[in-house]
Design an enzyme around this catalytic site. Structure first.
Site, mmCIF file in Angstrom:
data_model
loop_
_atom_site.group_PDB
_atom_site.id
_atom_site.type_symbol
_atom_site.label_atom_id
_atom_site.label_comp_id
_atom_site.label_asym_id
_atom_site.label_seq_id
_atom_site.Cartn_x
_atom_site.Cartn_y
_atom_site.Cartn_z
ATOM 1 N N ASP A 1 -31.908 -23.884 20.328
ATOM 2 C CA ASP A 1 -32.213 -24.806 19.232
ATOM 3 C C ASP A 1 -33.246 -24.193 18.295
ATOM 4 O O ASP A 1 -34.123 -23.449 18.732
ATOM 5 C CB ASP A 1 -32.732 -26.131 19.809
ATOM 6 C CG ASP A 1 -32.612 -27.267 18.801
ATOM 7 O OD1 ASP A 1 -31.944 -27.087 17.763
ATOM 8 O OD2 ASP A 1 -33.198 -28.331 19.061
ATOM 9 N N ASN B 1 -22.026 -31.913 17.292
ATOM 10 C CA ASN B 1 -22.164 -30.972 16.172
ATOM 11 C C ASN B 1 -20.976 -31.024 15.201
ATOM 12 O O ASN B 1 -21.080 -30.586 14.057
ATOM 13 C CB ASN B 1 -22.342 -29.527 16.654
ATOM 14 C CG ASN B 1 -23.720 -29.230 17.218
ATOM 15 O OD1 ASN B 1 -23.885 -28.354 18.061
ATOM 16 N ND2 ASN B 1 -24.757 -29.957 16.760
HETATM 17 C C1 IPE Z 1 -29.075 -24.683 17.127
HETATM 18 O O1 IPE Z 1 -29.833 -24.650 15.971
HETATM 19 C C2 IPE Z 1 -27.682 -24.129 16.926
HETATM 20 C C3 IPE Z 1 -26.585 -25.121 16.961
HETATM 21 C C4 IPE Z 1 -26.698 -26.375 17.254
HETATM 22 C C5 IPE Z 1 -25.263 -24.625 16.648
HETATM 23 P P1 IPE Z 1 -29.901 -25.898 15.006
HETATM 24 O O2 IPE Z 1 -28.830 -25.764 13.984
HETATM 25 O O3 IPE Z 1 -29.871 -27.165 15.805
HETATM 26 O O4 IPE Z 1 -31.308 -25.692 14.334
HETATM 27 P P2 IPE Z 1 -32.352 -26.832 13.898
HETATM 28 O O5 IPE Z 1 -32.580 -27.730 15.067
HETATM 29 O O6 IPE Z 1 -31.763 -27.546 12.727
HETATM 30 O O7 IPE Z 1 -33.577 -26.045 13.551
HETATM 31 MG MG MG Z 2 -31.248 -28.530 16.419
#
Ligand code: IPE
Ligand code: MG
Length: 229
Positions: free
Chosen positions: A2, A50
């Protein structure tokens, strides 16, 4: 893994560049784990939730998955790839590519890298319950034969042991629908470091922390001490 988006934002870049840098961290950590003798490394790459991100970010992530799973990394480190998740939602070209790689790396005998893609624990448990219910309806198992072991053996993770250590980068202290059944006795390590900044030294810090945990599995400290060889 994350913190990719926040890593990019802090540098005035777009979120996709954070994900690209996240892949660099994946390569470093995979190689480090393989060298350390880790047997299973599971990476929460893309969750069921996601899919609700902006379409351009989802598309960027899918094409990144397509281009970044380099066969060389697996072959060089003797790593086997396994995919868990609801692949029916994944674009065909990505699905074919990762399933092909899973097949070609099956001969490797070192660490297993598990990619959780379009994965959530509640999806997995729901899917498993449906399949067990079908077995009961077909008469191949009786309801009283449903044990914890049987459920574990029907989950997407049936080929791997429960995780010893879970690391979440990026400062959030939550599980976000990840391996809920499997993490019953997992040690949780949270750190503020954004995933692209997570290096081998950070991994070693987490493992040192893990090595200081006393794992009691519900027993008392005295019982655990008495059982030590
Ligand atoms: C994690 O980074 C990667 C995925 C979920 C694919 P994020 O995209 O959640 O990064 P932040 O939390 O917005 O910083
Ligand atoms: Mg994230």
């Amino acid at each position: 893994m994350d913190g990719n988006g926040r890593w990019a934002k802090a540098r005035g870049m777009n979120r996709s560049m954070g994900h690209q840098q996240g892949v660099v961290a994946v390569r470093e950590i995979t190689t480090a784990c393989s060298n350390l003798g880790v047997k299973y490394l599971t990476l929460y790459t893309f969750s069921t939730e996601n899919w609700n991100r902006p379409a351009d970010e989802v598309a960027a992530l899918m094409s990144l998955i397509l281009t970044s799973l380099e066969e060389e990394l697996f072959m060089k480190n003797n790593v086997k790839l396994r995919i868990i998740g609801d692949l029916s939602r994944v674009p065909d070209v990505v699905k074919q590519s990762i399933l092909g790689l899973q097949e070609r790396t099956a001969v490797n005998t070192g660490m297993t890298m598990v990619i959780a893609l379009s994965y959530s624990s509640r999806w997995e448990i729901t899917d498993t319950v449906k399949r067990i219910a079908a077995e009961v309806a077909a008469g191949s198992i009786k309801p009283e034969e449903i044990t914890e072991q049987l459920i574990s053996s029907r989950l997407a993770t049936s080929f791997m042991p429960d995780p010893d250590l879970l690391i979440r980068t990026g400062g959030e202290m939550r599980l976000s629908n990840y391996l809920l059944w499997q993490c019953a006795y997992t040690e949780f390590y949270f750190c503020d470091t954004y995933w692209p900044d997570f290096h081998e030294a950070d991994l070693l810090k987490a493992i040192e922390w893990f090595n200081r945990r006393e794992r009691r599995f519900g027993k008392t400290s005295e019982q655990v001490e008495a059982q030590k060889p």
